[in-house]
Design a protein around this motif. Structure first.
Motif, PDB file in Angstrom:
ATOM      1  N   ILE A 229       0.826  -1.223   0.000  1.00  0.00           N
ATOM      2  CA  ILE A 229       0.000   0.000   0.000  1.00  0.00           C
ATOM      3  C   ILE A 229       0.855   1.266   0.000  1.00  0.00           C
ATOM      4  N   GLN A 230       2.157   1.091  -0.258  1.00  0.00           N
ATOM      5  CA  GLN A 230       3.033   2.270  -0.227  1.00  0.00           C
ATOM      6  C   GLN A 230       2.753   3.250  -1.349  1.00  0.00           C
ATOM      7  N   HIS A 231       1.874   2.854  -2.260  1.00  0.00           N
ATOM      8  CA  HIS A 231       1.486   3.798  -3.307  1.00  0.00           C
ATOM      9  C   HIS A 231       0.486   4.811  -2.753  1.00  0.00           C
ATOM     10  N   GLU A 232       0.284   4.747  -1.432  1.00  0.00           N
ATOM     11  CA  GLU A 232      -0.633   5.695  -0.805  1.00  0.00           C
ATOM     12  C   GLU A 232       0.018   6.378   0.384  1.00  0.00           C
ATOM     13  N   GLU A 233      -0.484   7.550   0.734  1.00  0.00           N
ATOM     14  CA  GLU A 233       0.002   8.292   1.896  1.00  0.00           C
ATOM     15  C   GLU A 233      -1.194   8.643   2.774  1.00  0.00           C
ATOM     16  N   THR A 234      -0.955   8.636   4.058  1.00  0.00           N
ATOM     17  CA  THR A 234      -2.040   8.978   4.971  1.00  0.00           C
ATOM     18  C   THR A 234      -1.686  10.218   5.784  1.00  0.00           C
ATOM     19  N   THR A 271      -2.940   9.437  -3.101  1.00  0.00           N
ATOM     20  CA  THR A 271      -1.939   8.774  -3.933  1.00  0.00           C
ATOM     21  C   THR A 271      -0.566   9.299  -3.524  1.00  0.00           C
ATOM     22  N   ALA A 272       0.415   8.386  -3.415  1.00  0.00           N
ATOM     23  CA  ALA A 272       1.750   8.801  -2.997  1.00  0.00           C
ATOM     24  C   ALA A 272       2.292   9.877  -3.933  1.00  0.00           C
ATOM     25  N   LEU A 305      -7.626  -0.574   5.954  1.00  0.00           N
ATOM     26  CA  LEU A 305      -8.371   0.613   5.522  1.00  0.00           C
ATOM     27  C   LEU A 305      -8.319   0.761   4.002  1.00  0.00           C
ATOM     28  N   THR A 306      -7.133   0.550   3.444  1.00  0.00           N
ATOM     29  CA  THR A 306      -6.972   0.679   2.002  1.00  0.00           C
ATOM     30  C   THR A 306      -7.806  -0.370   1.260  1.00  0.00           C
ATOM     31  N   LEU A 307      -7.811  -1.577   1.793  1.00  0.00           N
ATOM     32  CA  LEU A 307      -8.507  -2.662   1.094  1.00  0.00           C
ATOM     33  C   LEU A 307     -10.018  -2.600   1.249  1.00  0.00           C
TER      34      LEU A 307
END
Ligand code: ATP
Ligand code: MG
Length: 318
Positions: A229-234, A271-272, A305-307
């Motif tokens: 999920i590193q293609h995302e940032e929180t 998105t990262a 959360l991402t899934l």
């Protein structure tokens, strides 16, 4: 002959309770010697999966293999090789700690001096030696949990299945239990460790299976799942006060994939590399101000959360 290193394997398991599908085509394997974390929110199907593995509920479809052979719930050998720590504490309140272990050891065929030896070792292992002759009614929640675990260990199972063994206990007992599980694994026991606490799985599991609404939604090492999920940032934005419609406004910013409101807090996933933090902060400042901003490193909670778009853990909980 096929040589299999799996202690247990479930293929296309379906379990229904009336209209509820508790397990919806579950495929899962527990490899020899591994500590597999089974993570899922309330009602995900964890206990049902465990009961199916232990042969305590019948399934509506699919197949289960234990120790390289098809599951046979009548086979005493399968029962002897499994230790099941139930989610509800199932010890006898009118037997002492020692008598409880003598009972469970006896059920598994231990007798005489071997039984006594195993009972003593197991009491020591869970740190209840000094309580051996006391009744569980006098025990703290953590001590009851440890006794419950001991009852599943006294016959030295090669596959230990634990269903939420640390719910509602003090930090010291929790630490003791997690350390015991690690020790068992080092000694060669295969462990299926079920929980809805992300930190526990992150701390002890070799591999994690995430179950949600009867489906396996992720399977891999903690590092692999987090990397996926590193293609995302929180970003977690805490507002001074709740503001109507703020989630929608943040949701319309470029790069934002999801906004999860949690009282005054808003969990914003982007998105990262989208570089939208300035814009997000501008919006919350205009809407009455921001109390704090956090950009946490991703955890299994974020994987969930991402899934699913939902929180794994009820934020109201301890
Ligand atoms: N005996 C039963 N009869 C009817 N429905 C059931 C039964 N046992 C479980 N269910 C339903 O099956 C689903 C899965 O339940 P299960 O207890 O396996 O989940 P769980 O992940 O162990 O949850 P928890 O974290 O609350 O222990 C839920 O919707 C539950 O209500
Ligand atoms: Mg359960």
């Amino acid at each position: 002959m096929v040589i299999t290193a799996a202690k247990a394997r479930m293929q296309n398991i379906v379990k229904r309770y009336g209209d509820t599908i508790a397990l919806d085509n579950v495929n899962m394997e527990i490899a020899e010697g591994e500590l597999l974390g089974l993570l899922g929110p309330n009602g995900a199907g964890k206990t049902t999966l465990i009961y199916a593995l232990a042969g305590l509920v019948s399934v509506d479809g699919g197949s289960i293999e234990l120790f390289g052979r098809p599951q046979d719930t009548h086979l005493i050998e399968h029962k002897r090789r499994i230790g099941l720590v139930t989610q509800e504490i199932t010890v006898f309140v009118d037997l002492t700690a020692r008598e409880n272990l003598e009972f469970f050891g006896g059920v598994y065929g231990l007798r005489g001096s071997l039984l006594q030896q195993r009972v003593s070792e197991t009491l020591a292992f869970v740190g209840l030696e000094e309580r051996a002759h006391q009744f569980p009614a006098k025990f703290s929640g953590g001590m009851k949990r440890r006794l419950n675990i001991a009852c599943a260990l006294v016959h030295r199972p090669e596959l230990l299945i634990m269903d939420e063994p640390t719910v509602g206990i003090d930090p010291q007992s929790r630490h003791h239990i997690l350390e015991s599980v690690r020790q068992l694994r080092r000694a060669g026991t295969t462990v299926l460790y079920t929980t809805h606490y992300v930190e526990e799985v992150q701390a002890i599991a070799d591999r994690v299976v995430i179950l949600d609404q009867g489906n396996v939604i992720a399977d891999g090492s903690v590092a692999d799942l987090v990397a996926s999920i590193q293609h995302e940032e929180t970003v977690i934005l805490e507002l001074m006060e709740t503001v109507d419609g703020i989630a929608e406004r943040l949701g319309s910013v470029d790069g934002v994939k999801q906004v999860t409101p949690e009282g005054r807090r808003l969990i914003v996933t982007s998105t990262a590399g989208s570089g939208n933090l300035d814009r997000l902060l501008e919006i919350v400042r205009e809407a009455g101000g921001v109390r704090s901003v956090q950009t946490p490193a991703p955890t299994l909670e974020d994987v969930f959360l991402t899934l699913t778009g939902r929180q794994l853990r009820d934020p109201e909980e301890e």
